[in-house]
Enzyme design. Structure first.
Site, mmCIF file in Angstrom:
data_model
loop_
_atom_site.group_PDB
_atom_site.id
_atom_site.type_symbol
_atom_site.label_atom_id
_atom_site.label_comp_id
_atom_site.label_asym_id
_atom_site.label_seq_id
_atom_site.Cartn_x
_atom_site.Cartn_y
_atom_site.Cartn_z
ATOM 1 N N ASN A 252 11.701 0.556 1.295
ATOM 2 C CA ASN A 252 10.601 1.474 1.607
ATOM 3 C C ASN A 252 9.850 1.099 2.893
ATOM 4 O O ASN A 252 9.287 1.961 3.554
ATOM 5 C CB ASN A 252 9.633 1.484 0.405
ATOM 6 C CG ASN A 252 8.292 2.087 0.740
ATOM 7 O OD1 ASN A 252 8.134 3.303 0.789
ATOM 8 N ND2 ASN A 252 7.293 1.240 0.999
ATOM 9 N N TYR B 107 11.159 7.162 15.614
ATOM 10 C CA TYR B 107 11.096 7.237 14.150
ATOM 11 C C TYR B 107 12.263 8.078 13.615
ATOM 12 O O TYR B 107 12.941 7.680 12.666
ATOM 13 C CB TYR B 107 9.741 7.834 13.756
ATOM 14 C CG TYR B 107 9.463 7.855 12.268
ATOM 15 C CD1 TYR B 107 9.149 6.693 11.582
ATOM 16 C CD2 TYR B 107 9.489 9.055 11.556
ATOM 17 C CE1 TYR B 107 8.872 6.723 10.223
ATOM 18 C CE2 TYR B 107 9.211 9.091 10.199
ATOM 19 C CZ TYR B 107 8.899 7.921 9.535
ATOM 20 O OH TYR B 107 8.629 7.948 8.188
ATOM 21 N N ASP C 17 5.996 -7.515 1.327
ATOM 22 C CA ASP C 17 5.284 -6.878 2.443
ATOM 23 C C ASP C 17 4.898 -7.947 3.445
ATOM 24 O O ASP C 17 5.047 -9.156 3.166
ATOM 25 C CB ASP C 17 4.032 -6.116 1.970
ATOM 26 C CG ASP C 17 3.689 -4.922 2.864
ATOM 27 O OD1 ASP C 17 3.382 -5.149 4.053
ATOM 28 O OD2 ASP C 17 3.739 -3.777 2.394
ATOM 29 N N ASP D 117 9.165 -10.260 5.197
ATOM 30 C CA ASP D 117 9.363 -9.431 6.389
ATOM 31 C C ASP D 117 10.814 -8.944 6.352
ATOM 32 O O ASP D 117 11.752 -9.754 6.411
ATOM 33 C CB ASP D 117 9.094 -10.295 7.634
ATOM 34 C CG ASP D 117 9.260 -9.514 8.924
ATOM 35 O OD1 ASP D 117 9.946 -8.477 8.937
ATOM 36 O OD2 ASP D 117 8.697 -9.966 9.943
ATOM 37 N N VAL D 118 11.007 -7.631 6.291
ATOM 38 C CA VAL D 118 12.365 -7.088 6.117
ATOM 39 C C VAL D 118 13.289 -7.354 7.306
ATOM 40 O O VAL D 118 14.507 -7.214 7.180
ATOM 41 C CB VAL D 118 12.350 -5.564 5.834
ATOM 42 C CG1 VAL D 118 11.672 -5.245 4.523
ATOM 43 C CG2 VAL D 118 11.738 -4.762 6.986
ATOM 44 N N ARG E 65 0.854 -1.205 0.000
ATOM 45 C CA ARG E 65 0.000 0.000 0.000
ATOM 46 C C ARG E 65 0.887 1.251 0.000
ATOM 47 O O ARG E 65 2.118 1.155 0.028
ATOM 48 C CB ARG E 65 -0.931 -0.012 1.214
ATOM 49 C CG ARG E 65 -0.201 0.178 2.525
ATOM 50 C CD ARG E 65 -1.137 0.198 3.721
ATOM 51 N NE ARG E 65 -0.473 0.796 4.865
ATOM 52 C CZ ARG E 65 -0.956 0.848 6.098
ATOM 53 N NH1 ARG E 65 -2.129 0.312 6.351
ATOM 54 N NH2 ARG E 65 -0.293 1.437 7.063
ATOM 55 N N LYS F 289 15.216 6.826 11.126
ATOM 56 C CA LYS F 289 15.328 7.391 9.773
ATOM 57 C C LYS F 289 16.669 8.102 9.556
ATOM 58 O O LYS F 289 17.172 8.133 8.439
ATOM 59 C CB LYS F 289 14.146 8.329 9.499
ATOM 60 C CG LYS F 289 12.819 7.587 9.324
ATOM 61 C CD LYS F 289 12.830 6.766 8.031
ATOM 62 C CE LYS F 289 11.550 6.024 7.766
ATOM 63 N NZ LYS F 289 11.554 5.280 6.511
HETATM 64 N N1 LIG Z 1 3.267 8.446 5.861
HETATM 65 C C1 LIG Z 1 4.023 9.524 5.916
HETATM 66 O O1 LIG Z 1 3.550 10.626 6.204
HETATM 67 C C2 LIG Z 1 5.507 9.429 5.591
HETATM 68 C C3 LIG Z 1 6.278 10.597 5.633
HETATM 69 C C4 LIG Z 1 7.637 10.507 5.333
HETATM 70 C C5 LIG Z 1 8.208 9.294 5.003
HETATM 71 N N2 LIG Z 1 7.429 8.173 4.993
HETATM 72 C C6 LIG Z 1 8.087 6.907 4.654
HETATM 73 O O2 LIG Z 1 7.540 6.401 3.452
HETATM 74 C C7 LIG Z 1 7.685 4.982 3.434
HETATM 75 C C8 LIG Z 1 6.342 4.343 3.073
HETATM 76 O O3 LIG Z 1 5.401 4.635 4.082
HETATM 77 P P1 LIG Z 1 3.870 4.967 3.740
HETATM 78 O O4 LIG Z 1 3.643 6.384 4.004
HETATM 79 O O5 LIG Z 1 3.530 4.404 2.425
HETATM 80 O O6 LIG Z 1 3.149 4.162 4.940
HETATM 81 P P2 LIG Z 1 2.496 2.695 4.934
HETATM 82 O O7 LIG Z 1 2.280 2.359 6.361
HETATM 83 O O8 LIG Z 1 1.312 2.681 4.038
HETATM 84 O O9 LIG Z 1 3.610 1.780 4.260
HETATM 85 C C9 LIG Z 1 4.557 1.038 4.971
HETATM 86 C C10 LIG Z 1 4.496 -0.385 4.453
HETATM 87 O O10 LIG Z 1 5.549 -1.125 5.095
HETATM 88 C C11 LIG Z 1 5.012 -2.403 5.429
HETATM 89 N N3 LIG Z 1 5.787 -3.014 6.512
HETATM 90 C C12 LIG Z 1 5.771 -2.727 7.836
HETATM 91 N N4 LIG Z 1 6.593 -3.555 8.501
HETATM 92 C C13 LIG Z 1 7.150 -4.379 7.575
HETATM 93 C C14 LIG Z 1 8.087 -5.440 7.647
HETATM 94 N N5 LIG Z 1 8.622 -5.851 8.815
HETATM 95 N N6 LIG Z 1 8.460 -6.059 6.495
HETATM 96 C C15 LIG Z 1 7.917 -5.668 5.300
HETATM 97 N N7 LIG Z 1 7.020 -4.677 5.187
HETATM 98 C C16 LIG Z 1 6.641 -4.043 6.312
HETATM 99 C C17 LIG Z 1 3.581 -2.100 5.854
HETATM 100 O O11 LIG Z 1 2.784 -3.288 5.848
HETATM 101 C C18 LIG Z 1 3.178 -1.069 4.808
HETATM 102 O O12 LIG Z 1 2.600 -1.667 3.662
HETATM 103 C C19 LIG Z 1 8.202 4.593 4.808
HETATM 104 O O13 LIG Z 1 9.592 4.404 4.747
HETATM 105 C C20 LIG Z 1 7.871 5.796 5.662
HETATM 106 O O14 LIG Z 1 8.702 5.900 6.788
HETATM 107 C C21 LIG Z 1 6.092 8.218 5.269
#
Ligand SMILES: NC(=O)c1ccc[n+]([C@@H]2O[C@H](COP(=O)([O-])OP(=O)(O)OC[C@H]3O[C@@H](n4cnc5c(N)ncnc54)[C@H](O)[C@@H]3O)[C@@H](O)[C@H]2O)c1
Length: 260
Positions: free
Chosen positions: A87, A152, A37, A60-61, A16, A156
């Site tokens: 990601n 977080y 994922d 799972d990463v 997602r 990061k």
């Molecule tokens: N959402 C925000 O506002 C935001 C802002 C800045 C950066 N980010 C970064 O963007 C990236 C994507 O996040 P997003 O916003 O799409 O949120 P999201 O929660 O939709 O996506 C994160 C995905 O990582 C998966 N995930 C979690 N743990 C996992 C694991 N152990 N192994 C494999 N997959 C796993 C989740 O199931 C999810 O699909 C991330 O690195 C996040 O830190 C997000």
């Protein structure tokens, strides 16, 4: 970014949000994409929507064996791995006192150690071909600090350090490592904290709007930046942080001052 045609990419956390948008963009540019994922149903669905150039691999990463499995799968299906997009991430909102040790460790485990295991898993096949591009999805919180998200932020910043060290180590093997730093993504990531955040919505809106370009980065804009760093269009960029943040990193926009 024509060179991405027929390239093979692994995108983590692709069920997602941003990961799904990255997978969609890379498939659109002609790459074969393995979506990993821990959300299996959503991951299968995303891959099916993207057609035959996409496949879902439960992944799972945090598990080294699962990294071996996804890389083996890429090699079995396509004989190579050209691109890795680290990601996947999890969030914990909480001040220092409201961040349990397990939560802090969990964020480092997924957001930082997960990416390290990924880089370690792909270097073999990438070195063998003499090329590769690794793109980490960091955050605006990889570039600045912020209160209420200590775990977080730490995870990061660690991810960004990982990219810089790996860039130096792998450059002579033709492998580049860069970090995209978005201010924005999928709001579902905030799911567990939505109720607590409800009281601060106006404050949050002001924070997001006091940028050169107001609001959050759309996932498509983040995906485009990832695709650029994945492709040969960025062939001489490595160890770079690319903010996709509407200018947040440039400074704070004061609306009144624009009328002086
Ligand atoms: N959402 C925000 O506002 C935001 C802002 C800045 C950066 N980010 C970064 O963007 C990236 C994507 O996040 P997003 O916003 O799409 O949120 P999201 O929660 O939709 O996506 C994160 C995905 O990582 C998966 N995930 C979690 N743990 C996992 C694991 N152990 N192994 C494999 N997959 C796993 C989740 O199931 C999810 O699909 C991330 O690195 C996040 O830190 C997000």
């Amino acid at each position: 970014m024509k060179d991405l045609e027929q390239k093979v990419a692994i995108v983590t956390g692709a069920a997602r949000g941003t990961g799904a948008a990255v997978a969609r963009r890379l498939v659109g540019l002609g790459s074969h994409v393995l979506l990993g994922d821990v959300r299996h149903e959503a991951g299968e669905k995303r891959a099916a929507e993207l057609g035959e150039r996409a496949s879902y691999v439960p992944h799972d990463v945090t598990k080294a064996q699962e990294w071996e499995r996804i890389v083996e799968r890429a090699l079995e299906l396509h004989g190579r791995v050209d691109v890795l997009v680290n990601n996947a991430a999890v969030l914990h909102l909480g001040t220092i006192e409201n961040t349990p040790e397990e939560a802090f460790r969990r964020l480092l485990e997924v957001n930082t150690v997960g990416a390290f295991l990924g880089i370690r898993a792909v270097v073999g096949p990438m070195r063998a071909r003499g090329s590769g591009s690794i793109v980490n999805v960091g955050s605006i919180d990889s570039l600045t600090g912020m209160n209420g998200i200590i775990a977080y932020c730490a995870s990061k910043w660690g991810l960004r350090g990982l990219a810089k060290a790996a860039a130096l180590e792998l450059g002579r093997s033709g492998i580049r490592v860069n970090t995209v730093c978005p201010a924005g993504g999928n709001m579902e990531m905030y799911g567990p904290w939505m109720q607590q955040m409800a009281g601060f919505m106006e404050e949050t809106r002001t924070y997001m709007d006091n940028r050169a370009i107001p609001g959050q980065a759309p996932v498509e804009a983040i995906a485009e930046a990832v695709a650029f760093l994945a492709s040969d269009a960025s062939s001489h960029c490595t160890g770079v942080d690319l903010p996709v943040d509407g200018g947040a990193h440039a400074g704070c926009f004061l609306p009144g001052f624009n009328t002086l």
